[in-house]
Design an enzyme around this catalytic site. Structure first.
Site, PDB file in Angstrom:
ATOM      1  N   ARG A  74     -26.062  43.715 -16.127  1.00 55.16           N
ATOM      2  CA  ARG A  74     -27.097  42.741 -16.520  1.00 55.16           C
ATOM      3  C   ARG A  74     -28.481  43.083 -15.984  1.00 55.16           C
ATOM      4  O   ARG A  74     -29.349  42.231 -15.847  1.00 55.16           O
ATOM      5  CB  ARG A  74     -26.715  41.315 -16.099  1.00 55.16           C
ATOM      6  CG  ARG A  74     -25.420  40.845 -16.721  1.00 55.16           C
ATOM      7  CD  ARG A  74     -25.247  39.356 -16.602  1.00 55.16           C
ATOM      8  NE  ARG A  74     -24.044  38.950 -17.293  1.00 55.16           N
ATOM      9  CZ  ARG A  74     -22.833  38.962 -16.746  1.00 55.16           C
ATOM     10  NH1 ARG A  74     -22.688  39.327 -15.496  1.00 55.16           N
ATOM     11  NH2 ARG A  74     -21.798  38.600 -17.449  1.00 55.16           N
TER      12      ARG A  74
ATOM     13  N   LYS B  95     -40.641  47.939 -24.076  1.00 53.44           N
ATOM     14  CA  LYS B  95     -39.762  47.964 -25.243  1.00 53.44           C
ATOM     15  C   LYS B  95     -38.705  49.037 -25.021  1.00 53.44           C
ATOM     16  O   LYS B  95     -39.041  50.203 -24.821  1.00 53.44           O
ATOM     17  CB  LYS B  95     -40.552  48.293 -26.503  1.00 53.44           C
ATOM     18  CG  LYS B  95     -41.213  47.097 -27.148  1.00 53.44           C
ATOM     19  CD  LYS B  95     -41.722  47.509 -28.528  1.00 53.44           C
ATOM     20  CE  LYS B  95     -42.408  46.366 -29.237  1.00 53.44           C
ATOM     21  NZ  LYS B  95     -42.922  46.792 -30.560  1.00 53.44           N
TER      22      LYS B  95
ATOM     23  N   GLU C 163     -51.055  58.467 -31.781  1.00 54.50           N
ATOM     24  CA  GLU C 163     -51.176  57.171 -31.093  1.00 54.50           C
ATOM     25  C   GLU C 163     -52.527  57.061 -30.378  1.00 54.50           C
ATOM     26  O   GLU C 163     -53.115  55.989 -30.311  1.00 54.50           O
ATOM     27  CB  GLU C 163     -50.026  56.974 -30.087  1.00 54.50           C
ATOM     28  CG  GLU C 163     -48.627  56.961 -30.706  1.00 54.50           C
ATOM     29  CD  GLU C 163     -48.284  55.673 -31.473  1.00 54.50           C
ATOM     30  OE1 GLU C 163     -49.081  54.712 -31.471  1.00 54.50           O
ATOM     31  OE2 GLU C 163     -47.198  55.654 -32.096  1.00 54.50           O
TER      32      GLU C 163
ATOM     33  N   LYS D 166     -53.250  49.530 -23.890  1.00 60.64           N
ATOM     34  CA  LYS D 166     -51.846  49.132 -23.995  1.00 60.64           C
ATOM     35  C   LYS D 166     -51.530  48.052 -22.968  1.00 60.64           C
ATOM     36  O   LYS D 166     -50.904  47.043 -23.281  1.00 60.64           O
ATOM     37  CB  LYS D 166     -50.933  50.351 -23.786  1.00 60.64           C
ATOM     38  CG  LYS D 166     -49.446  50.026 -23.800  1.00 60.64           C
ATOM     39  CD  LYS D 166     -48.797  50.332 -25.122  1.00 60.64           C
ATOM     40  CE  LYS D 166     -47.416  49.741 -25.237  1.00 60.64           C
ATOM     41  NZ  LYS D 166     -46.474  50.598 -25.926  1.00 60.64           N
TER      42      LYS D 166
ATOM     43  N   GLU E  19     -44.541  40.427 -28.312  1.00 61.91           N
ATOM     44  CA  GLU E  19     -44.993  40.708 -29.670  1.00 61.91           C
ATOM     45  C   GLU E  19     -44.933  39.519 -30.621  1.00 61.91           C
ATOM     46  O   GLU E  19     -44.306  39.577 -31.677  1.00 61.91           O
ATOM     47  CB  GLU E  19     -44.186  41.882 -30.264  1.00 61.91           C
ATOM     48  CG  GLU E  19     -44.897  42.540 -31.434  1.00 61.91           C
ATOM     49  CD  GLU E  19     -44.236  43.840 -31.867  1.00 61.91           C
ATOM     50  OE1 GLU E  19     -44.938  44.841 -31.893  1.00 61.91           O
ATOM     51  OE2 GLU E  19     -43.025  43.837 -32.145  1.00 61.91           O
TER      52      GLU E  19
ATOM     53  N   ARG F  26     -50.071  41.737 -29.788  1.00 62.41           N
ATOM     54  CA  ARG F  26     -49.387  43.021 -29.612  1.00 62.41           C
ATOM     55  C   ARG F  26     -49.157  43.729 -30.940  1.00 62.41           C
ATOM     56  O   ARG F  26     -49.023  44.944 -30.999  1.00 62.41           O
ATOM     57  CB  ARG F  26     -48.067  42.827 -28.848  1.00 62.41           C
ATOM     58  CG  ARG F  26     -47.397  44.142 -28.477  1.00 62.41           C
ATOM     59  CD  ARG F  26     -46.327  44.001 -27.414  1.00 62.41           C
ATOM     60  NE  ARG F  26     -45.685  45.286 -27.144  1.00 62.41           N
ATOM     61  CZ  ARG F  26     -44.874  45.510 -26.114  1.00 62.41           C
ATOM     62  NH1 ARG F  26     -44.610  44.555 -25.267  1.00 62.41           N
ATOM     63  NH2 ARG F  26     -44.341  46.692 -25.940  1.00 62.41           N
TER      64      ARG F  26
ATOM     65  N   ASN G 206     -49.372  48.136 -33.933  1.00 65.61           N
ATOM     66  CA  ASN G 206     -48.672  48.672 -35.107  1.00 65.61           C
ATOM     67  C   ASN G 206     -49.617  49.171 -36.192  1.00 65.61           C
ATOM     68  O   ASN G 206     -49.180  49.455 -37.306  1.00 65.61           O
ATOM     69  CB  ASN G 206     -47.743  47.611 -35.702  1.00 65.61           C
ATOM     70  CG  ASN G 206     -46.603  47.279 -34.769  1.00 65.61           C
ATOM     71  OD1 ASN G 206     -46.131  48.139 -34.027  1.00 65.61           O
ATOM     72  ND2 ASN G 206     -46.178  46.037 -34.774  1.00 65.61           N
TER      73      ASN G 206
ATOM     74  N   HIS H 167     -48.603  51.777 -38.622  1.00 67.61           N
ATOM     75  CA  HIS H 167     -47.161  51.948 -38.444  1.00 67.61           C
ATOM     76  C   HIS H 167     -46.317  51.427 -39.601  1.00 67.61           C
ATOM     77  O   HIS H 167     -45.213  51.917 -39.806  1.00 67.61           O
ATOM     78  CB  HIS H 167     -46.696  51.286 -37.147  1.00 67.61           C
ATOM     79  CG  HIS H 167     -46.951  52.121 -35.924  1.00 67.61           C
ATOM     80  ND1 HIS H 167     -48.217  52.495 -35.542  1.00 67.61           N
ATOM     81  CD2 HIS H 167     -46.105  52.665 -35.015  1.00 67.61           C
ATOM     82  CE1 HIS H 167     -48.136  53.227 -34.437  1.00 67.61           C
ATOM     83  NE2 HIS H 167     -46.867  53.350 -34.092  1.00 67.61           N
TER      84      HIS H 167
ATOM     85  N   HIS I 263     -44.033  54.100 -40.798  1.00 67.53           N
ATOM     86  CA  HIS I 263     -42.568  54.085 -40.707  1.00 67.53           C
ATOM     87  C   HIS I 263     -41.917  54.399 -42.051  1.00 67.53           C
ATOM     88  O   HIS I 263     -40.901  55.093 -42.111  1.00 67.53           O
ATOM     89  CB  HIS I 263     -42.066  52.729 -40.201  1.00 67.53           C
ATOM     90  CG  HIS I 263     -42.242  52.546 -38.722  1.00 67.53           C
ATOM     91  ND1 HIS I 263     -42.440  51.313 -38.140  1.00 67.53           N
ATOM     92  CD2 HIS I 263     -42.253  53.438 -37.709  1.00 67.53           C
ATOM     93  CE1 HIS I 263     -42.578  51.461 -36.834  1.00 67.53           C
ATOM     94  NE2 HIS I 263     -42.461  52.740 -36.541  1.00 67.53           N
TER      95      HIS I 263
ATOM     96  N   HIS J  61     -43.639  61.276 -35.631  1.00 66.15           N
ATOM     97  CA  HIS J  61     -44.073  59.881 -35.665  1.00 66.15           C
ATOM     98  C   HIS J  61     -45.604  59.814 -35.717  1.00 66.15           C
ATOM     99  O   HIS J  61     -46.178  59.096 -36.535  1.00 66.15           O
ATOM    100  CB  HIS J  61     -43.541  59.168 -34.416  1.00 66.15           C
ATOM    101  CG  HIS J  61     -43.990  57.746 -34.288  1.00 66.15           C
ATOM    102  ND1 HIS J  61     -43.565  56.750 -35.129  1.00 66.15           N
ATOM    103  CD2 HIS J  61     -44.857  57.157 -33.422  1.00 66.15           C
ATOM    104  CE1 HIS J  61     -44.140  55.599 -34.786  1.00 66.15           C
ATOM    105  NE2 HIS J  61     -44.925  55.820 -33.746  1.00 66.15           N
TER     106      HIS J  61
HETATM  107 MG    MG Z   1     -45.716  54.262 -32.372  1.00 65.96          MG
END
Ligand code: MG
Length: 349
Positions: free
Chosen positions: A121, A143, A185, A221, A231, A235, A239, A242, A246, A258
């Site tokens: 945990r 994340k 990025e 960031k 998010e 936040r 993206n 993105h 994606h 990416h």
């Molecule tokens: Mg990214």
């Protein structure tokens, strides 16, 4: 040494940036963890380069070390790899007091962080990102997670590290491809929040100034993550590029990096928002030019409707709505909620 403190709601931790900081890693790690036993998780690319160094430093400082090496690449980012990490931890009788060190790029940080968040945990973990992408982006913010056969990052947790150690010297072992990947990025950060950073990137020698660039990206960031850890609001601006990015990544069957796909996404959406009158004219051209300076190909070979269709399945949209991130000028982003079916209008080649 440069230091940033992340005061997230769930935890407070430092990001330390210094060339050669790997050789002092034990001192900094020792000041934040409770236990004396470390599981270093790394991949087959990074292990031959830096595993011994980190292991020796920790052992010399009196830590007991263990390591787990997984096959490098996004293909390893699944629950099977995490299960193997749990087994390594159990076989070596790791308890809740012990800790994980994630030594590597984004995949390593994501799976190690997820393993740390769930083993017993939750045990402590420290990030030592070794790629530009993980140094400017994925190692900070908490994340963690894995891909499933249904999509990227579908299973995971928000779980903050105890410490992030960034050694820009590790970037010297990156190929041009991986360096450019991270630059996607970096350009994004300039676009969404910092026109000065963007201007600087346009004019300076990027590799020469990489330490300052990393710091500027991480300040953004950090600020965004502290404001909105889980998010639900601001936040989302991270993206930018993105949603389309994606889709392109999927369409290219993950054969394009990416960062390159994000670069394509940023240009596609900004060209469209310019013609819709939302964005200052000439912005897309500047993004394109900067990406090309960073060796990122921004041309998109896919049809807009196909890209839009793939974006509809993006988990970040709720109901029929899709949150898209636009910039009205370099350095300023806006979140717009649109109907998923209208996304194609916000894309242009
Ligand atoms: Mg990214």
């Amino acid at each position: 040494m440069k230091k940033l403190t992340v005061n997230a709601m769930s935890a407070t931790y430092d990001i330390l940036i210094e060339k050669g900081i790997l050789k002092d890693c034990a001192k900094y790690i020792g000041s934040v963890v409770r236990g004396k036993r470390a599981m270093i998780i790394t991949d087959t690319n990074v292990a031959p380069l830096y595993l011994d160094k980190v292991k020796d430093e920790l052992e010399n400082a009196g830590f007991e070390t263990y390591f787990h090496i997984f096959t490098a690449g996004e293909e390893s980012k699944h629950l099977g790899t995490v299960a193997e990490i749990y087994d390594s931890l159990s076989e070596n009788e790791f308890t809740r007091k012990d800790f994980i060190v994630a030594l590597g790029g984004g995949v390593c940080g994501d799976i190690s962080g997820f393993a740390a968040s769930t083993y017993m945990r939750g045990i402590d973990f420290v990030q030592i990102p070794t790629t530009l992408l993980s140094q400017v982006d994925s190692s900070v913010g908490g994340k963690t997670g894995v891909d499933t056969k249904y999509g990227k990052n579908l299973v995971g947790a928000f779980y903050q590290p105890k410490l992030v150690l960034i050694d820009p010297q590790t970037l010297s072992t990156l190929t041009d491809h991986y360096f450019a990947d991270g630059m996607g990025e970096v350009v994004k950060y300039g676009c969404i929040r910092n026109a000065e950073l963007f201007n600087m990137l346009e004019t300076i020698d990027i590799k020469e100034n990489i330490e300052d660039i990393i710091l500027e990206c991480l300040k953004i960031k950090r600020d965004v993550v502290v404001e909105d850890e889980k998010e639900s609001g601001v936040r989302m601006i991270l993206n930018f590029g993105h949603t389309a990015g994606h889709s392109i990544e999927k369409l290219a069957e993950f054969k394009k990096s990416h960062g390159e796909c994000v670069a394509k996404g940023m240009v596609m959406i900004t060209k469209a928002s310019e013609s819709l009158g939302i964005t200052e004219v000439g912005t897309a051209k500047r993004i394109e030019a900067l990406c090309s300076k960073c060796n990122l190909d921004t041309s998109c070979y896919y049809d807009i409707d196909t890209v839009a269709l793939h974006a509809r399945n993006d988990k970040k949209g709720s109901d029929n709505n899709l949150n898209i991130i636009l910039i009205d000028k370099i350095g300023n982003s806006v979140i717009q909620t649109i109907d998923k079916n209208d996304f194609a209008k916000y894309l242009s080649k």
